[in-house]
Structures are given as structure tokens and as C-alpha cells.
Design a protein around this motif. Structure first.
Motif, mmCIF file in Angstrom:
data_model
loop_
_atom_site.group_PDB
_atom_site.id
_atom_site.type_symbol
_atom_site.label_atom_id
_atom_site.label_comp_id
_atom_site.label_asym_id
_atom_site.label_seq_id
_atom_site.Cartn_x
_atom_site.Cartn_y
_atom_site.Cartn_z
ATOM 1 N N PRO A 2 0.835 -1.219 0.000
ATOM 2 C CA PRO A 2 0.000 0.000 0.000
ATOM 3 C C PRO A 2 0.867 1.265 0.000
ATOM 4 N N HIS A 3 0.478 2.201 -0.833
ATOM 5 C CA HIS A 3 1.301 3.391 -1.084
ATOM 6 C C HIS A 3 1.680 4.141 0.194
ATOM 7 N N HIS A 4 0.703 4.371 1.055
ATOM 8 C CA HIS A 4 1.002 5.161 2.258
ATOM 9 C C HIS A 4 1.771 4.374 3.309
ATOM 10 N N ALA B 214 4.116 2.347 2.385
ATOM 11 C CA ALA B 214 5.482 2.504 1.857
ATOM 12 C C ALA B 214 6.059 3.868 2.255
ATOM 13 N N HIS B 215 5.236 4.928 2.130
ATOM 14 C CA HIS B 215 5.703 6.262 2.575
ATOM 15 C C HIS B 215 6.086 6.214 4.059
ATOM 16 N N ALA B 216 5.180 5.635 4.863
ATOM 17 C CA ALA B 216 5.408 5.607 6.317
ATOM 18 C C ALA B 216 6.697 4.857 6.640
ATOM 19 N N VAL C 269 1.418 12.701 4.265
ATOM 20 C CA VAL C 269 0.484 13.604 3.585
ATOM 21 C C VAL C 269 0.962 13.812 2.148
ATOM 22 N N ASP C 270 0.116 13.445 1.177
ATOM 23 C CA ASP C 270 0.512 13.633 -0.231
ATOM 24 C C ASP C 270 -0.709 13.964 -1.074
ATOM 25 N N GLY C 271 -0.622 13.745 -2.391
ATOM 26 C CA GLY C 271 -1.772 13.955 -3.271
ATOM 27 C C GLY C 271 -2.769 12.833 -3.069
ATOM 28 N N ILE C 272 -2.418 11.656 -3.515
ATOM 29 C CA ILE C 272 -3.255 10.471 -3.299
ATOM 30 C C ILE C 272 -2.404 9.212 -3.435
ATOM 31 N N GLY C 273 -2.779 8.171 -2.679
ATOM 32 C CA GLY C 273 -2.186 6.847 -2.877
ATOM 33 C C GLY C 273 -3.182 6.027 -3.666
ATOM 34 N N HIS D 292 8.976 12.326 -0.897
ATOM 35 C CA HIS D 292 7.975 12.289 -1.975
ATOM 36 C C HIS D 292 7.888 10.859 -2.545
ATOM 37 N N ASP D 293 7.214 10.705 -3.704
ATOM 38 C CA ASP D 293 6.910 9.346 -4.174
ATOM 39 C C ASP D 293 8.149 8.503 -4.469
ATOM 40 N N ALA D 294 9.259 9.132 -4.850
ATOM 41 C CA ALA D 294 10.471 8.336 -5.104
ATOM 42 C C ALA D 294 10.817 7.507 -3.865
HETATM 43 FE FE FE2 Z 1 2.684 9.610 -2.498
#
Ligand code: FE2
Length: 559
Positions: free
Chosen positions: A125-127, A129-131, A148-152, A325-327
Motif C-alpha cells: 500500500p502506497h502510504h 510505503a511512505h510511512a 500527507v501527499d496527493g493520493i495513494g 515524496h513518491d520516489a
Molecule cells: Fe505519495
């Protein structure tokens, strides 16, 4: 155990590799292809993998594709299917198109890896991965986590707690409650691209947040639990931000004149963002407590917000990775998969930003000779470069491993004298071709930072240029080139142990001038940051730099 992590779903395509519990390499695709952000976020391209970044990571780790045990992709199609509602699109047919292309991700990996991965391809899950990209490298055991981003898949903000190596969700805010989308929308309204949040942030310091404060509250409502976004008020589902024209006045055409109301909109957005983020942090203080906080997501690149909320909250130890960021989700996804293994400890090495390619002196010389340029070898590149900066030259500083993340941190940097009032204009006109309202940042010796700036509690993330710190009274006038309109600077502190050559350069500059900092901006001219010696030489030529130091090899303009 060899784990490859990949981000490719929207933009900032990137790869990372973990070998036996150690983060070995991470890199953005844009640095190789020279296409900014890797690719545009389109419904028909989540299967376009960052092939160059992947092969760099594998080569650097000494792995062949068949040596990779697990592959992590920082987006979970199943979660998208269950949580995202097609009517959120301006045209709901777009969602089936997107899902169709997501199904091709496995085929794309099969092509690159030479085999079908089957269960060894993990969708993270995208968030999460961010976390993970913040929590595991932070070294914290117990921490609040804010993404906090645009959207996962469907979520735009994710609150969690990390404890004992596990990340547990507290709450997720789904679309339309997206701070990242508001920034993208306002960027377009202000005549920039949707990627240009940094320009809006720079502009905000010149405006009055009060002019549109109440109007903005119709879009972004801050409450006890965080914030909510009125999708109809901002007009998310229209391609053009025409609702904003009605709310704030005529938008700016690309390259058009920036009018006062544009600047005030930027200021109101910055102010509302600070308030929304501060409310989320208060909630995390109540629900998790402690003094440790990890942050990620594109919004965590906002230096002003980071500083404002860190000063106002009880979290005194904050970790934001160099690539929030997403990278960064490429690394985060690999970390999630690593930590899901039986008995796995969080990997080491993920907190350093210097995870990209490096080049030997032989490779540097081959590029210099291919370009037919004269050069000399320095006894001390750090000393020679410091002298040139102090003499008012603009110097390319290309050393060691490239940074992971959007900010140059002393390995792919352009350096200039912070003391000269005209440095900014010279850099903007001659080299960077960017707007005068955008600030330039200082790299300051870690041991001197508190003498020159009001730093608040210093954290490892202060090494990643993620906080805006006010200059100490009376000192701003001595370093005008790195002080923004609001009296702050986006400080990067430099520790000797983290980057000895860069630390040596700034130390020499300090010895000569009494100022323990240099101006540091990314080594590029309106393109991705340079990666190879050939890129550096091309920018040295094209942008009219005075000198270029690559390791101990020096090229000067008058040669
Ligand atoms: Fe993101």
C-alpha cells in the motif's frame, strides 16, 4: 535476501535495493532519462518501470536479475479496487483504464527480471510505503507517523504509530481530503505546472495570508481531528481550476505577470496548510504522544510547514527522509517487505541521502577527455573550491554518490558566495533560469548552525534541507543571498562524518571569510539534477559555470 523496491505508479519513478538487511542503493529514474519526475502521472503508464534506476541499483549491489528474491511495488491494486470510487474522476471510464494498465505491472517486471515473479512480486500500500520510508530509517522504536501527499490508492493522509518495528494505522483520510491536490491545483491556477509546489512556497513569503484566509476556509476546513477538503469548492474534478478564478480572481497565464492577488493566494495556501498539519500533529500528540515523529509524503517537502509545526508541537525529534515524496516509496516498499520477513530487524543504511551512482577518477577523466577540455588535478579540491566561491565564482561541486531525493546536498551541487547581494540574480540569470522570488539555501557547518540560525531542536533531517530557520538577529545582512523574504533560510546542516569533503570545503570558506556556510543549489539548469560526469560537463558549459570540481579534477572556465 535481496529485495528490489520500485515506485512507478504516478510520478517520481525510482528504485531501491536492500541486500541482507542493508540499504545498498536508491535512485530516481529522471536522473538517467533526463525527463523530469520520470514520467507524468497518467492512467496508461503505471506499468512503465524505471528500468535505468533498477539496473543501476542491481549493478551497484552486484546482483543479476535472477539474484533478486523479492520485488516490492509501492501501490496495491486490490486496495485501489476496493477503496477508490470511479466517480471521483472527471470521467469515470478513466478508472477502468487505470486498473487495466495496473494489471500489466507483473508483465513489465517479467520482461526486466527474465522470469515471472508470481508471489515474489509484492504490492505494498502506497502510504504504508511512505510511512516505512521514514519510520525504519529513523532509528526510532516508538514514533507517531504522518504521511500527507496527493493520493495513494484512495487515501491522501495517513496517521499511524510505529512501535517495535511495526506500523499500525490510526486513521486514513481518503479523497477528496488531499492537501497535495490543493497544492497542485493552486500551482496550475498560479500559472505553474502541477509539479511546482516549491514555486508556490517561495511566492507565499511575499503575500498577506489574511486577504484570502476566509475564502480559503471554504476549500480547506481545519478541525479538531485534522482537516477536510470541499472538492466542489476547489473544483478538483475539472481539468482547469476555474472555480479558483471565481474565488480569488483571474488566474495567471503561464509566464504571465504575477499580480498581488496571486501572491496572496499562495500565502493563504501556505497558512492553511500549516494550520491543517498542525491540527494533525495535535491529534497524533493526543493519540500517540511521546516526542518522536516521522513524516513523509510530498507535503513533507514544505520547509515552512515543517518548521512551523515542529515549533508548535510537542514532537522534538522529527525524522523526514531525504526523499519523502513518491520516489521514497521505492525504498519504503522494499523496507516493508524486508521487515515482514520472520525475525527481520529494520535495515541499516537507509537514513543516508547518498545512495545514488558514483564515478571513479578514471570515469571522470574519460568524460573530460571526450569533451576535449583542459583540466588540472587539485591537491585539495575542498580548499580550491572554497577559495573560488569566496572570490565570487559559481562552482559546480560533483563528488561521491548522488543524493536520493529532490534536493542536492553537497554531492551534485552548485555553490556560490552567500555574502554577495548580487549572487541570487547572477545565479538566476546566468545559470538556473528560474524566478527571482525563489530562495536559495545555505549549507552550514553543523557545529556552527546554532550561531547563525534559530534552529529549534536539531534533528537528522536538518541534513536534508527540510526546515526554514530564521537567521539570528543582525546576521541576515551578512548572508543576503540565502535569506528569503520572510527572514528565514532553508538550512542544510553538514556534519563532518556524513560528508567529509563538503564539510572541509565549508570549513575552508569559514577560515577565509568568517562565515561558516555557502550557498547550495542543485546542479542543474531547468532539468533533472546531473547524474554523470558528462551531464556535469554539459551543464558546466551550457550554464556558464566558473569552475567544475569532480573529485580532485578541476575544470575552469578560462582554461
Ligand atoms: Fe505519495
Amino acid at each position: 535476501m535481496n529485495i528490489l523496491g520500485v515506485n512507478a505508479v504516478y510520478h517520481e519513478s525510482a528504485a531501491a535495493v536492500i541486500v541482507d538487511g542493508r540499504v545498498i542503493a536508491a535512485c530516481e529514474e529522471e536522473r538517467f532519462t533526463r525527463i523530469k519526475h520520470g514520467k507524468d502521472p497518467q492512467v496508461d503508464n503505471p506499468q512503465e518501470l524505471p528500468e535505468n534506476a533498477i539496473s543501476f541499483c542491481l549493478d551497484y549491489a552486484g546482483l543479476r536479475p535472477e539474484d533478486v528474491d523479492l520485488v516490492a511495488y509501492s501501490f496495491e491494486p486490490k486496495l485501489r479496487r476496493t477503496k477508490f470510487q470511479a466517480e471521483w474522476w472527471p470521467d469515470s471510464r478513466l478508472e477502468s483504464d487505470f486498473l487495466l494498465h495496473l494489471e500489466k505491472v507483473g508483465d513489465s517486471f517479467a520482461k526486466i527480471m527474465g522470469r515471472r515473479l508470481g508471489r515474489n512480486l509484492k504490492f505494498v500500500p502506497h502510504h504504508l510505503a511512505h510511512a516505512a520510508s521514514a519510520y525504519y530509517p529513523s532509528g526510532f522504536d516508538r514514533s507517531a507517523i504522518l504521511v500527507v501527499d496527493g493520493i495513494g490508492e484512495a487515501d491522501c493522509t495517513f496517521l499511524a504509530r510505529g512501535e517495535g518495528g511495526r506500523i499500525r494505522a490510526i486513521e486514513a483520510l481518503s479523497y477528496p481530503h488531499s492537501l497535495g491536490f490543493i497544492w497542485e491545483h493552486v500551482s496550475v491556477y498560479l500559472g505553474f505546472s502541477s509539479h511546482d509546489a516549491a514555486k508556490v512556497m517561495g511566492l507565499a513569503a511575499y503575500g498577506d495570508p489574511n486577504v484570502f484566509r476566509r475564502t480559503f476556509a471554504a476549500i480547506l476546513r481545519v478541525d479538531e481531528q485534522g482537516y477536510s477538503v470541499d472538492a466542489d469548492a476547489i473544483g478538483f474534478r475539472t481539468v482547469e481550476p476555474r472555480n479558483l478564478d471565481a474565488l480569488f480572481g483571474p488566474r495567471r497565464k503561464p509566464d504571465g505577470e504575477i499580480l498581488q492577488h496571486h501572491i496572496d493566494v499562495a500565502a493563504a495556501l501556505q497558512d492553511a496548510t500549516d494550520a491543517a498539519m498542525a491540527s494533525l500533529l495535535r491529534r497524533l500528540e493526543r493519540e500517540v504522544g511521546g516526542e518522536q515523529l516521522c513524516m513523509a509524503g510530498g507535503v513533507a517537502l514544505n520547509c515552512v510547514t515543517n518548521s512551523t509545526i515542529s515549533r508548535a508541537s510537542g514532537f522534538s525529534k522529527i525524522f523526514i527522509p531525504s526523499a519523502p515524496h513518491d520516489a521514497g516509496t521505492a525504498l519504503g516498499a522494499a523496507l516493508v517487505v524486508h521487515c515482514a520477513q520472520e525475525g527481520a530487524e529494520p535495515p541499516s543504511g537507509g537514513a543516508s541521502p547518498y545512495l545514488g551512482p558514483e564515478y571513479s577518477e578514471g570515469e571522470v577523466l574519460a568524460a573530460v577527455k571526450a569533451a576535449g577540455l583542459p583540466y588540472r588535478k587539485c591537491k585539495s579540491a575542498a580548499r580550491d573550491a572554497a577559495e573560488m566561491v569566496a572570490d565570487g565564482n559559481i562552482v559546480g561541486w560533483f563528488q561521491g554518490r548522488m543524493e536520493f531525493g529532490p534536493r542536492a546536498l553537497g554531492n551534485r551541487s552548485l555553490l556560490a558566495d552567500p555574502r554577495r547581494p548580487d549572487t541570487r540574480a547572477i545565479l538566476n540569470r546566468r545559470v538556473k533560469h528560474r524566478e527571482d522570488f525563489r530562495p536559495f539555501a545555505p549549507s552550514v557547518l553543523a557545529e556552527r548552525a546554532k550561531d547563525w540560525f534559530d534552529m529549534g531542536p536539531i534533528t537528522p533531517s536538518h541534513e536534508f534541507m527540510l526546515f526554514a530557520c530564521p537567521a539570528k538577529p543582525g546576521l541576515a545582512a551578512r548572508i543576503p543571498a540565502v535569506i528569503h523574504q520572510d527572514g528565514t533560510a532553508r538550512v542544510q546542516i553538514v556534519r563532518r562524518a556524513a560528508n567529509p569533503r563538503y564539510h572541509a570545503l565549508i570549513s575552508h570558506f569559514f577560515e577565509r571569510t568568517g562565515v561558516p556556510l555557502v550557498l547550495n543549489t542543485s546542479f542543474n539548469d531547468s532539468e533533472p539534477i546531473v547524474c554523470t560526469p558528462s551531464h556535469a560537463i554539459a551543464t558546466f558549459h551550457g550554464a556558464g559555470l566558473d569552475a567544475l570540481f569532480m573529485g580532485d579534477i578541476c575544470l575552469t572556465a578560462q582554461n
